[in-house]
Write a protein that holds these residues in place. Structure first.
Motif, PDB file in Angstrom:
ATOM      1  N   PHE A 114       0.858  -1.179   0.000  1.00 47.12           N
ATOM      2  CA  PHE A 114       0.000   0.000   0.000  1.00 47.12           C
ATOM      3  C   PHE A 114       0.897   1.233   0.000  1.00 47.12           C
ATOM      4  O   PHE A 114       1.861   1.294   0.771  1.00 47.12           O
ATOM      5  N   GLY A 115       0.585   2.219  -0.842  1.00 45.90           N
ATOM      6  CA  GLY A 115       1.363   3.451  -0.873  1.00 45.90           C
ATOM      7  C   GLY A 115       0.673   4.512  -1.704  1.00 45.90           C
ATOM      8  O   GLY A 115      -0.399   4.287  -2.276  1.00 45.90           O
ATOM      9  N   PRO A 132       6.503   6.674   1.496  1.00 42.97           N
ATOM     10  CA  PRO A 132       6.081   5.777   2.567  1.00 42.97           C
ATOM     11  C   PRO A 132       5.199   4.649   2.038  1.00 42.97           C
ATOM     12  O   PRO A 132       4.351   4.865   1.167  1.00 42.97           O
ATOM     13  N   VAL A 133       5.417   3.433   2.572  1.00 47.48           N
ATOM     14  CA  VAL A 133       4.654   2.257   2.160  1.00 47.48           C
ATOM     15  C   VAL A 133       4.302   1.405   3.375  1.00 47.48           C
ATOM     16  O   VAL A 133       4.951   1.496   4.421  1.00 47.48           O
ATOM     17  N   THR A 134       3.300   0.584   3.204  1.00 47.18           N
ATOM     18  CA  THR A 134       2.977  -0.493   4.136  1.00 47.18           C
ATOM     19  C   THR A 134       2.963  -1.770   3.309  1.00 47.18           C
ATOM     20  O   THR A 134       2.317  -1.824   2.259  1.00 47.18           O
ATOM     21  N   PHE A 135       3.691  -2.796   3.774  1.00 46.90           N
ATOM     22  CA  PHE A 135       3.823  -4.050   3.041  1.00 46.90           C
ATOM     23  C   PHE A 135       3.382  -5.191   3.950  1.00 46.90           C
ATOM     24  O   PHE A 135       3.941  -5.379   5.034  1.00 46.90           O
ATOM     25  N   ILE A 142       4.716  -4.382   7.529  1.00 46.95           N
ATOM     26  CA  ILE A 142       5.974  -3.636   7.591  1.00 46.95           C
ATOM     27  C   ILE A 142       5.746  -2.229   7.057  1.00 46.95           C
ATOM     28  O   ILE A 142       5.291  -2.061   5.916  1.00 46.95           O
ATOM     29  N   ASN A 143       6.079  -1.222   7.847  1.00 45.97           N
ATOM     30  CA  ASN A 143       5.985   0.176   7.423  1.00 45.97           C
ATOM     31  C   ASN A 143       7.389   0.694   7.150  1.00 45.97           C
ATOM     32  O   ASN A 143       8.324   0.395   7.897  1.00 45.97           O
ATOM     33  N   GLY A 163       8.764   0.314  11.358  1.00 45.26           N
ATOM     34  CA  GLY A 163       7.858  -0.457  12.196  1.00 45.26           C
ATOM     35  C   GLY A 163       7.450  -1.767  11.569  1.00 45.26           C
ATOM     36  O   GLY A 163       7.211  -1.840  10.371  1.00 45.26           O
ATOM     37  N   ILE A 164       7.400  -2.818  12.406  1.00 51.11           N
ATOM     38  CA  ILE A 164       6.922  -4.114  11.969  1.00 51.11           C
ATOM     39  C   ILE A 164       5.895  -4.590  12.985  1.00 51.11           C
ATOM     40  O   ILE A 164       6.155  -4.597  14.187  1.00 51.11           O
ATOM     41  N   ILE A 165       4.731  -4.977  12.496  1.00 54.92           N
ATOM     42  CA  ILE A 165       3.669  -5.499  13.347  1.00 54.92           C
ATOM     43  C   ILE A 165       3.426  -6.931  12.899  1.00 54.92           C
ATOM     44  O   ILE A 165       3.171  -7.196  11.727  1.00 54.92           O
ATOM     45  N   THR A 166       3.482  -7.870  13.838  1.00 55.21           N
ATOM     46  CA  THR A 166       3.178  -9.257  13.527  1.00 55.21           C
ATOM     47  C   THR A 166       1.684  -9.476  13.750  1.00 55.21           C
ATOM     48  O   THR A 166       1.167  -9.185  14.825  1.00 55.21           O
TER      49      THR A 166
END
Length: 169
Positions: A114-115, A132-135, A142-143, A163-166
């Protein structure tokens, strides 16, 4: 005297039959388009859009997609990834596609990017951005600021990770 008058009128009323095309307006407008990029007889990409503005009259020709696009990218095994954006420009001479606004890329393996902007190099089969992206991949979100990947996502990399969110499966 009549001949002299007729000759004067003939030479004073020259008509320029060349159409004048302004460089600020498209040379053509197409609606409901479905463009396919092929290499060696295989479809590598398929671009679909409700409207295309053709600026091939420019020194550096391009096509503009003001109402957004859906882009299907096929790898060597014919797996399909999908890119959607609100706006795009395709530069004819370089094979570069500049995707802008609510860009979403979904791979055949369910990885999703997403970007706000993403570049697709048709010749190199490469995706990149410095925005900036979110993968979302393998249960992680992963941001970061930037992204590079081949079309197969075997070399996908979020740059400047912040930032990484599991995610719970």
């Amino acid at each position: 005297m009549v001949i002299a008058f007729a000759m004067t009128m003939f030479f004073s009323c020259a008509v320029d039959l060349k159409p004048e095309v302004s460089f600020n307006v498209p040379v053509g407008i197409a609606e409901n388009i479905d463009l396919k990029y092929t290499d060696s007889g295989k479809v590598k990409a398929n671009l679909i859009s409700p409207k295309m503005l053709d600026y091939s009259n420019r020194e550096f020709p391009y096509s503009e997609f003001t109402e957004g696009i859906t882009l299907y990218i096929f790898d060597k095994d014919n797996n399909k990834s999908t890119v959607i954006s609100d706006y795009a420009i395709v530069y004819d001479k370089t094979g570069l596609i500049d995707l802008q606004g609510n860009v979403v890329l979904a791979t055949y393996t369910n990885d999703t990017l997403f970007g706000d902007q993403l570049y697709y190099d048709q010749n190199k089969q490469w995706l990149s951005t410095n925005q900036p992206v979110t993968f979302r991949t393998d249960g992680d979100l992963i941001n970061g600021n930037g992204f590079d990947s081949d079309v197969n996502f075997k070399e996908a990399e979020v740059l400047e990770i912040n930032g990484i969110i599991t995610l719970d499966e």
